[in-house]
Structure formats: structure tokens, C-alpha cells
Design an enzyme around this catalytic site. Structure first.
Site, mmCIF file in Angstrom:
data_model
loop_
_atom_site.group_PDB
_atom_site.id
_atom_site.type_symbol
_atom_site.label_atom_id
_atom_site.label_comp_id
_atom_site.label_asym_id
_atom_site.label_seq_id
_atom_site.Cartn_x
_atom_site.Cartn_y
_atom_site.Cartn_z
ATOM 1 N N MET A 29 0.808 -1.214 0.000
ATOM 2 C CA MET A 29 0.000 0.000 0.000
ATOM 3 C C MET A 29 0.847 1.272 0.000
ATOM 4 S SD MET A 29 -3.318 -0.535 2.382
ATOM 5 C CE MET A 29 -4.596 -1.713 1.969
ATOM 6 N N ASP A 140 -4.786 -12.271 6.541
ATOM 7 C CA ASP A 140 -3.396 -12.468 6.105
ATOM 8 C C ASP A 140 -2.480 -12.729 7.296
ATOM 9 O OD1 ASP A 140 -1.465 -12.777 4.133
ATOM 10 O OD2 ASP A 140 -0.855 -10.683 4.213
#
Length: 737
Positions: A29, A140
Site C-alpha cells: 500500500m 493475512d
């Protein structure tokens, strides 16, 4: 979390109310910075990449994820302390803690004992209980998203976690997660709930206990297939832990235990293993293996600022995934062995005070590679004193890692990494990104690194004793398409020498103790000429001449042949003590031939006539992992190993004009020839370290850890190390000091 890298041009001075003082890492990100609040509190600030910030769908998703992350509280979870999801660019801040990631700890110090794994599992189960209690699914959970601190682990990186009610915001068909740790339902695109995180927890515990994931390694496709269709490999797990992990890894989500159930079960099991220990408050890291405790203790005392001119290593993950993790720990000083896993476990109780340390950012962090000084000898074998001041340790900042490993040194040329693997064949990767450009898997049993010249990649297959399968191949460097293959009469044991549109190589016949030297057209494979010579030992090309060294029963000879015709220009008899070793290539530079002999003598000969110019006796006997000598700026650099009981390695710098030693440096046994660039000599060791020496003085510039208990095949080019860390992943890491 390791030392902090200095800011770079273009980095912000402030984000929101936080003053930015250093870099922590980079994720999918965006960039993660170390920030300071107005009151001096350390935070990790994650700034979203500009291209994502401009995506309306991403912004909507990011707003919801930040709102979800704010709801998560718990002793072992990451707490968002501030955020501006509507900012330009969006950002969020979490508390900062100096720890190390689980994948880094296992990669550096090995698998954990059962008590430590049980304590880890109890804490992570409690973290998941808090996450799920806020109606969030992490999605995750993996070793690099578990940060280890003295007072317990922290589950980090909610950057891709989604609030349960917002799961439909994900892109159609997109799979968010890490192969080997994603649940079957996550891979199938079905509804993902709390049970999916429990599946990942089971895989993480198996990894901590064995050093590898329960579904093995390999490509993402292979891992995903095993997760969906095959049972996990729990070999090596203690019975009680194996039972827990097996239930977590059940294919049916409904058959898996819940996080609250695991908190109770693992907490009870962990406490049972700590009989005789007092429970209560603790800020010690005695629940961890002892080497991990020592490393975390060291990190707690590092300054929370980036020293000028000193950078750090972005983390190299031992498992498949995009998250960065720690590359390695400080190495022990030679020749002491590295520490082994150990230490006592401690039970985590729900009421324990979490003192002193807070959670890290959304990205697991970075750690500096370590300094390992050696002894440097002066001329006439006299030892110079060791440096009293240790230089800043070099660091490896990972650029990328690929799931395609190698058992041969990679070759880097014109922005491409060419890799030959005995099992997989030959493939090419983009040197900047690690993206695969092509793969040729029709050629296996490779025995040589590739050579690349004029758009052609060449290599040989079928080494000793497979003379029947011995071949030389040429591929198009841009596409991997096979141009030609050639079957010689006998055994090819080394890579072809590519020069001037021609591939030169020789095949050895042990029966006749002779070799055939070939010259083939590099584009077509058509034979231009061949010549039978003495049993081959070494080959080099320079300025239209092929230089060849070989053995005979009457002695050994060095030949110079016209590269266009194969006609012999001259031949000189050389004594055994300056015979090129069969595994060591010749180096020709500036009209001089350099070679290392069987008894460790470095020689220099006139390339015009073969006359001996000088020779230098190294005192070493094993140069099989050091080929060829390197000539740079009027200096010849070689490395080799001692064959004594206390075997060690040495690097030599010899004046190319007169053969006088300039310096030598002693270290653990070497595994590669020196690479010299920008005033620095790079040499890797069998113990998995990369040593940096000052090319002019031989002074130590420190060493960076590449792998543990693994002899990495490493190539250094333009300040980047390309190597296999021993886990089947090829890595590229920028070397900085």
C-alpha cells in the site's frame, strides 16, 4: 523492529501531527515511516501510495478498514492510534515497538521448542479473539505479520483486513493473502470468516515449530493446490502440538476450533509446560528461544532515529508473500558457531500488564545486517592488529524475492538475471522487479551457470558421470527460445566461453586423458572448428585468442590458439605448482594471464608468449570455490580455503605488476570468488555471510547475513546481491553502508 533507515529525497517531513524521522519499510500500500508525536511518542506512520490514493474504490475500502482497525483492541494486537483516511494521501499511525518478526527469528535461529510455540499460539489465539470480537477478519495471518517483543507477540498488519460486513468490497475474483497460509475457502473465493484466520494460525504454529510451512514450498499454484486438495505435512511436530495444528488446518471451516477455545487449550498446555515457574507480571522475553531474546533485548536499546549515512536491511521473508521481514541476526565472531534455539517459555495470562512495548506498524520491519570483523595479515605472513573501531554494519535492503530458487550462481547482465537450476532448467527475471521474463524447463541437469553474450544465453548439462547426456545449449536471451543444442564427444563440465559471436568449450575424455576444444557459431550452433588437446583444466578468451590449460602424463601446458581458426600460436610447459586447477578458470587482463595453481600459487604470464612474469605463494590449498582471479585497478584479488583441521578462508590482494602482496584478510571458509566494485570487495562464506572489505586497504567494512546453515549461491552486481537464501527463493537485496 531493528535500526531505522534515513529519510530519502522526496520523503515528507511531517504527516498529520507527526514529525517523520526515518524509514521503517515499504509494503504493497505504501511507505511506512517512523514518526514522533508532539509529545515525543514513537509511532509507525503508513502513507498510502499516490496511485492508490487516487482510486475511489480503494479510498472507500480504506476508510472502512481504518474504522474496523480502530475497533480492534487487545494485548497482542496492533492498535491504530491515529489516521486520516480522507487525507491526500491517506495515512494511518500505529504504535511502534522494537522487535523482530517471527519469520525473521525462525530464519535466523531455527525452529522453536514446543513450550515457546505453545506460548506463541496462546497469545495469537487471544489476538484473534480480539480481532473477531470487533467483527474483523484479518485474512493475512502469516509469520511476517507476527512481531515478537519481550512481553509477547503482536499480530500486525491490518492493511488488508476487512470488516466482516464489508467483504463484498473486494474486487471480483481477487484473492488477498499469502500462499501456504490462506484457507481453502479463501482460495475458492467462498465466504471468509473467523475460521479462515484459525487455519492460518495453524500454519503459522507449524512454521514456528518446524521452520517450514505445513504445505511445503514451491510456486503459489502448487501451494494453493496442496492447501485445497492435500493433507498438511506435520512431520516433526510434537504430538500435542500436532493435534492442535491438524484441527486448525481442517479443510471444513466448521471442523476447526474457535479462537476462544484455542486461548483456553493452548494457554492450559503452555502453563502445564511451565511447572515450577511463577505466574504474574513479566516484561522479560523468557518465553522466547534464548537467541531471539538476546536479539530483541539488543533492539530495545537501539536509538529511535536514523543515523546519518547508515541504512538498514529491509526484511527478507523466508516464506512466500509480499511482506518484508528480517533478513538475519547479528552473526557470531569467527570461528564461533551460531547460537541454537532455546530458552524457557512463559505463560501469557489475560490479566498481564503489557509494559514498555507497544505494537508495530502495518508492516513488519527492518533490521541491519551485522558486523563480523576478521583478522588481517600483513606481508611475510605477519598479522596486523584488528581494527579497534568497528565500521557501521552493512545492510541489505530487499528489492524483491522470487519463489524460484537456484542451486547455481545467477548471472546478471543488461538488467536481467539469468538463473540455471539443476531441476527447473533456465529462467530469466527482471533485475529491478524480480518479475519472470521467461522460463525454459526443457533443459535440466544443468552443471554450469549461464554465460551471456550478444543476446545469447549458453550453458551445459549432464555433468560427471552423465557423459551420455552431456550437451551445450544456447537460448535467445530475450525470449528463452532455444537456438540450438550440441552434443560433444565426451563430458562437458563447465560453461562455454562466449565471445565475438562464438561459443568456446571443451569436453573431457577420462578414458583417453584428452579433451576436444570446440568453437561453435553462437547463433546457429554450427561447428567452426575443433581441436584435440591435453586433458582440459581451464579456458579463457581475450583479444582474438583462446587460452587453454591442460594436463598430460609428461606435465602440463598452457596453449594460445587463434580464436578464428584454432591454430596454435604458442605453447609453454608449466610446472605442477602453477597448473590451473581443473575447477578454476584463467583470467586474462591487460595482456597478462593470471591463474591459481594446485598448491595455491598465483601466477602471472605474458599473454603474447606465455613467459612467467611473477608468482605469489598463498599458502592455501583449496581454490575450488574461487574462480577466477579478479583483476581491478592494477590489483589481482583471489580467495581460497585452508584444508587444515581448523579450516578457514582468506582473501588476497596482490599487485598485478610485481606479484607483491598488498593485503590479506582471514574469515570463515569462503564459497565464492571475490567481486570488486566501487572500491569494495565482496566475498561470501560457507556459513551464509557476505563480507565487505575495503579494496585498497583490506579493512573490514562489516558483513551482512544472507542465510543461516546454508551456503548461498550469490552474485553481486551494481551494489545488489542476488542469492538463494536456502528456502527456495531467489532474492535481490541492495547493499548499503
Amino acid at each position: 523492529m531493528g535500526a531505522i533507515a534515513p529519510l530519502e529525497a522526496g520523503d515528507p517531513e511531517r504527516v498529520g501531527r507527526y514529525r517523520i524521522v526515518g524509514r521503517l519499510g515499504r509494503g504493497g500500500m505504501g511507505q511506512v515511516y517512523l514518526g514522533r508525536s508532539p509529545g515525543g511518542r514513537a509511532v509507525a506512520v503508513k502513507v498510502v501510495r499516490a496511485e492508490l490514493a487516487e482510486d475511489p474504490d480503494f479510498r472507500r475500502r480504506f476508510v472502512r478498514e481504518v474504522e474496523a482497525a480502530r475497533r480492534v483492541t487487545g494485548f497482542f494486537t496492533a492498535a491504530v492510534v491515529d489516521a486520516d483516511p480522507e487525507g491526500m494521501p491517506p495515512w494511518l499511525a500505529t504504535e511502534y515497538v522494537p522487535g523482530m518478526s517471527l519469520d525473521a527469528a525462525v530464519a535466523a535461529y531455527g525452529a522453536w521448542q514446543e513450550s515457546s510455540v505453545l506460548a506463541l499460539g496462546a497469545a495469537l489465539a487471544e489476538a484473534l479473539e480480539a480481532v473477531h470480537g470487533a467483527d474483523v477478519v484479518h485474512r493475512d495471518l502469516k509469520p511476517s505479520n507476527v512481531l515478537l517483543a519481550a512481553d509477547g507477540p503482536r499480530l500486525i498488519d491490518f492493511g488488508i483486513s476487512l470488516a466482516s460486513e464489508a467483504t463484498k468490497l473486494t474486487l471480483t475474483g481477487a484473492i488477498v493473502g499469502t500462499p501456504g497460509f490462506m484457507s481453502p475457502e479463501q482460495l475458492a473465493g467462498d465466504t471468509v470468516g473467523a475460521a479462515s484466520d484459525v487455519f492460518a494460525l495453524g500454519a503459522v504454529l507449524a512454521y514456528a515449530a518446524t521452520g517450514s510451512g505445513p504445505f511445503g514450498g514451491g510456486s503459489a499454484q502448487a501451494l494453493n493446490y496442496r492447501v485445497v486438495h492435500e493433507e498438511p505435512d506435520l512431520t516433526g511436530l510434537p504430538p500435542e502440538l500436532a493435534d492442535v495444528v491438524a484441527r486448525c488446518l481442517a479443510k471444513d471451516p466448521g471442523q476447526r476450533p474457535t479462537a476462544p477455545h484455542l486461548v483456553t487449550e493452548l494457554g492450559r498446555a503452555s502453563q502445564a509446560g511451565q511447572a515450577g515457574q511463577a505466574d504474574g507480571l513479566s516484561t522479560e522475553a523468557d518465553w522466547l528461544p534464548e537467541p531471539v531474546t538476546a536479539e530483541i533485548t539488543r533492539k530495545q536499546h537501539e536509538p529511535l532515529s536514523a543515523p546519518t549515512g547508515q541504512t538498514t536491511a529491509e526484511v527478507v521473508p523466508p516464506t512466500i508473500g509480499a511482506t518484508v521481514s528480517v533478513l538475519g541476526p547479528p552473526a557470531a565472531e569467527p570461528p564461533q558457531p551460531e547460537s541454537t534455539p532455546g530458552g524457557k517459555g512463559r505463560v501469557f495470562t489475560r490479566g498481564r500488564v503489557m509494559a514498555g512495548l507497544a505494537v508495530t506498524a502495518v508492516l513488519a520491519a527492518i533490521v541491519t545486517a551485522t558486523l563480523l570483523p576478521g583478522s588481517k595479515s600483513g606481508d611475510k605472513q605477519t598479522e596486523k592488529p584488528q581494527q579497534t573501531e568497528k565500521p557501521h554494519a552493512p545492510a541489505l535492503r530487499q528489492l524483491w524475492s522470487s519463489g524460484q530458487g537456484t542451486d547455481l550462481p545467477p548471472v546478471v547482465k543488461d538488467g536481467t538475471v539469468y538463473v540455471g537450476d539443476r531441476d527447473r532448467g533456465v529462467y530469466a527475471l527482471d533485475a529491478d522487479t524480480g518479475d519472470q521474463l521467461w522460463e525454459n524447463d526443457q533443459t535440466t541437469d544443468i552443471v554450469s551457470s549461464a554465460t551471456v553474450s550478444d543476446g545469447v544465453v549458453s550453458f551445459s548439462t549432464g555433468g560427471f558421470p552423465n557423459a551420455d547426456t552431456s550437451r551445450v545449449y544456447a537460448l535467445d536471451a530475450d525470449t528463452g527460445r532455444r537456438l540450438w543444442k550440441f552434443k560433444p564427444n565426451d563430458l562437458v563440465t563447465s560453461a562455454p566461453v562466449m565471445a565475438g559471436g562464438t561459443a568456446y568449450f571443451y569436453s573431457n575424455s577420462l578414458a583417453t586423458r584428452s579433451s576436444t576444444l570446440y568453437a561453435l557459431d553462437a547463433e546457429t550452433g554450427e561447428k567452426r572448428w575443433s581441436r584435440v588437446l591435453s586433458l582440459g583444466a581451464a579456458l579463457a578468451f581475450d583479444d582474438g585468442v583462446v587460452y587453454y590449460g591442460g594436463h598430460t602424463v609428461r606435465g602440463s601446458y598452457l596453449h594460445a590458439l587463434d580464436a578464428d581458426t584454432g591454430k596454435e600460436l604458442w605453447k609453454v610447459h608449466i610446472s605442477a605448482d602453477i597448473l590451473p586447477d581443473p575447477l578454476t578458470s584463467l583470467t586474462v587482463a591487460h595482456g597478462v594471464i593470471h591463474a591459481v595453481g594446485e598448491d595455491g600459487i598465483l601466477s602471472a604470464r605474458d599473454a603474447d608468449n606465455g613467459d612467467l612474469l611473477w608468482k605469489y605463494r598463498t599458502g592455501l590449498s583449496d581454490f575450488s570455490d574461487s574462480k577466477p582471479p579478479v583483476v581491478a585497478d592494477g590489483v589481482v584479488y583471489i580467495s581460497g580455503n585452508s584444508e587444515t583441521d581448523s579450516g578457514y578462508g582468506q582473501v588476497f590482494a596482490v599487485n598485478a605488476k610485481d606479484g607483491k602482496m598488498l593485503w590479506k584478510y582471514q574469515m570463515p571458509r569462503v564459497s565464492s570468488p571475490p567481486t570488486v566494485t566501487a572500491g569494495t570487495v565482496y566475498v561470501s562464506t560457507e556459513a551464509g555471510a557476505l563480507y565487505l572489505l575495503d579494496a585498497e586497504s583490506g579493512d573490514s567494512l562489516g558483513q551482512a547475513r544472507l542465510a543461516n546453515d546454508h551456503e548461498p549461491e550469490v552474485t553481486v552486481a551494481d551494489g545488489v546481491a542476488y542469492f538463494d537464501g536456502g528456502d527456495g527463493r531467489l532474492r535481490a537485496a541492495k547493499i548499503t553502508r
